[in-house]
Design a protein around this motif. Structure first.
Motif, PDB file in Angstrom:
ATOM      1  N   ILE A  13      56.353 -32.973 -73.697  1.00 28.62           N
ATOM      2  CA  ILE A  13      55.584 -32.376 -72.598  1.00 28.62           C
ATOM      3  C   ILE A  13      54.939 -31.034 -72.953  1.00 28.62           C
ATOM      4  O   ILE A  13      54.115 -30.521 -72.200  1.00 28.62           O
ATOM      5  CB  ILE A  13      56.459 -32.201 -71.338  1.00 28.62           C
ATOM      6  N   ARG A  14      55.267 -30.475 -74.085  1.00 30.87           N
ATOM      7  CA  ARG A  14      54.793 -29.136 -74.464  1.00 30.87           C
ATOM      8  C   ARG A  14      53.264 -29.012 -74.420  1.00 30.87           C
ATOM      9  O   ARG A  14      52.719 -28.069 -73.859  1.00 30.87           O
ATOM     10  CB  ARG A  14      55.308 -28.769 -75.841  1.00 30.87           C
ATOM     11  N   THR A  15      52.557 -29.957 -75.001  1.00 30.55           N
ATOM     12  CA  THR A  15      51.092 -29.900 -75.053  1.00 30.55           C
ATOM     13  C   THR A  15      50.486 -29.890 -73.654  1.00 30.55           C
ATOM     14  O   THR A  15      49.565 -29.123 -73.364  1.00 30.55           O
ATOM     15  CB  THR A  15      50.539 -31.086 -75.858  1.00 30.55           C
ATOM     16  N   ALA A  16      51.003 -30.724 -72.773  1.00 31.96           N
ATOM     17  CA  ALA A  16      50.487 -30.786 -71.397  1.00 31.96           C
ATOM     18  C   ALA A  16      50.736 -29.461 -70.671  1.00 31.96           C
ATOM     19  O   ALA A  16      49.879 -28.980 -69.916  1.00 31.96           O
ATOM     20  CB  ALA A  16      51.130 -31.937 -70.637  1.00 31.96           C
ATOM     21  N   LEU A  17      51.887 -28.858 -70.916  1.00 25.98           N
ATOM     22  CA  LEU A  17      52.197 -27.578 -70.272  1.00 25.98           C
ATOM     23  C   LEU A  17      51.291 -26.460 -70.783  1.00 25.98           C
ATOM     24  O   LEU A  17      50.811 -25.635 -70.000  1.00 25.98           O
ATOM     25  CB  LEU A  17      53.670 -27.204 -70.487  1.00 25.98           C
ATOM     26  N   VAL A  18      51.044 -26.443 -72.087  1.00 26.91           N
ATOM     27  CA  VAL A  18      50.150 -25.432 -72.658  1.00 26.91           C
ATOM     28  C   VAL A  18      48.744 -25.600 -72.092  1.00 26.91           C
ATOM     29  O   VAL A  18      48.080 -24.628 -71.726  1.00 26.91           O
ATOM     30  CB  VAL A  18      50.143 -25.505 -74.205  1.00 26.91           C
ATOM     31  N   ARG A  19      48.296 -26.832 -71.996  1.00 29.78           N
ATOM     32  CA  ARG A  19      46.966 -27.104 -71.433  1.00 29.78           C
ATOM     33  C   ARG A  19      46.883 -26.633 -69.979  1.00 29.78           C
ATOM     34  O   ARG A  19      45.902 -26.024 -69.563  1.00 29.78           O
ATOM     35  CB  ARG A  19      46.668 -28.603 -71.523  1.00 29.78           C
ATOM     36  N   GLN A  20      47.932 -26.899 -69.210  1.00 32.38           N
ATOM     37  CA  GLN A  20      47.971 -26.463 -67.811  1.00 32.38           C
ATOM     38  C   GLN A  20      47.932 -24.935 -67.725  1.00 32.38           C
ATOM     39  O   GLN A  20      47.164 -24.367 -66.947  1.00 32.38           O
ATOM     40  CB  GLN A  20      49.232 -26.983 -67.133  1.00 32.38           C
ATOM     41  N   ALA A  21      48.739 -24.271 -68.528  1.00 28.28           N
ATOM     42  CA  ALA A  21      48.791 -22.805 -68.506  1.00 28.28           C
ATOM     43  C   ALA A  21      47.459 -22.210 -68.946  1.00 28.28           C
ATOM     44  O   ALA A  21      46.973 -21.246 -68.353  1.00 28.28           O
ATOM     45  CB  ALA A  21      49.922 -22.303 -69.396  1.00 28.28           C
ATOM     46  N   PHE A  22      46.852 -22.784 -69.974  1.00 25.79           N
ATOM     47  CA  PHE A  22      45.561 -22.293 -70.443  1.00 25.79           C
ATOM     48  C   PHE A  22      44.487 -22.459 -69.370  1.00 25.79           C
ATOM     49  O   PHE A  22      43.619 -21.600 -69.210  1.00 25.79           O
ATOM     50  CB  PHE A  22      45.128 -23.000 -71.726  1.00 25.79           C
ATOM     51  N   GLY A  23      44.553 -23.542 -68.620  1.00 26.04           N
ATOM     52  CA  GLY A  23      43.589 -23.767 -67.545  1.00 26.04           C
ATOM     53  C   GLY A  23      43.637 -22.683 -66.482  1.00 26.04           C
ATOM     54  O   GLY A  23      42.623 -22.356 -65.868  1.00 26.04           O
ATOM     55  N   ILE A  24      44.793 -22.093 -66.278  1.00 24.88           N
ATOM     56  CA  ILE A  24      44.927 -21.031 -65.282  1.00 24.88           C
ATOM     57  C   ILE A  24      44.643 -19.666 -65.891  1.00 24.88           C
ATOM     58  O   ILE A  24      43.917 -18.852 -65.316  1.00 24.88           O
ATOM     59  CB  ILE A  24      46.341 -21.046 -64.664  1.00 24.88           C
ATOM     60  N   LEU A  25      45.202 -19.407 -67.067  1.00 24.52           N
ATOM     61  CA  LEU A  25      45.143 -18.070 -67.659  1.00 24.52           C
ATOM     62  C   LEU A  25      43.911 -17.814 -68.522  1.00 24.52           C
ATOM     63  O   LEU A  25      43.514 -16.667 -68.706  1.00 24.52           O
ATOM     64  CB  LEU A  25      46.400 -17.829 -68.512  1.00 24.52           C
ATOM     65  N   ARG A  26      43.349 -18.860 -69.104  1.00 25.70           N
ATOM     66  CA  ARG A  26      42.205 -18.736 -70.013  1.00 25.70           C
ATOM     67  C   ARG A  26      42.511 -17.840 -71.221  1.00 25.70           C
ATOM     68  O   ARG A  26      41.648 -17.124 -71.705  1.00 25.70           O
ATOM     69  CB  ARG A  26      40.965 -18.206 -69.292  1.00 25.70           C
TER      70      ARG A  26
END
Length: 156
Positions: A13-26
């Protein structure tokens, strides 16, 4: 949940979580940090966790990102050219505004400066001044109104 099961699930799940966090934080570094924090938190709770952990991890990631966004101080970009020769009108307005602020009562001056020049929020100012948040908001509102009135020339 066993240690081996947790490691496999975290890796999945790590990749999906990083993608989610990047979508918010940029910001990729902040996103990685958030995911690392979330996975560490989940690791500490692994004995109580049940499969699947992805929904919980996504909620924790989103909440951690929102916390980070809220804690960031607003930063206004200032163009140095605005303060150099050729923009005298702006410089004069700023000087006039600062003179108006200096005429306010000390508490209002302090609260106004802490809020708008230091970027502090009402809670931080209340803690610093030993006041309540409501009192800080009221004093800030009165200070802003006084500055508006004096700056525009219809002082009460």
């Amino acid at each position: 949940m066993t240690t081996e099961t947790f490691k496999k699930e975290a890796q999945r799940i790590r990749t999906a979580l990083v993608r989610q966090a990047f979508g918010i934080l940029r910001d990729s570094e902040e996103a990685e940090d958030v995911v690392q924090d979330v996975l560490l938190r989940l690791w500490q709770m692994r004995d109580q966790l049940k499969m699947p952990i992805e929904p919980l991890a996504k909620v924790l990631t989103r909440n951690r990102c929102i916390d980070l966004v809220r804690r960031k101080k607003p930063i206004a970009e200032i163009n140095i050219a605005d303060f150099q020769e050729g923009n005298e009108a702006l410089h004069e307005r700023i000087e006039r505004m600062m003179k108006v602020i200096e005429t306010l009562p000390d508490l209002q001056q302090t609260i106004l400066r802490l809020r708008h020049m230091e970027g502090m929020d009402s809670k931080e100012i209340a803690d610093l001044t030993g006041s309540t948040e409501a009192a800080v908001r009221k004093a800030l509102s009165r200070a802003r109104q006084a500055v508006r009135d004096k700056f525009n020339g219809y002082e009460k």
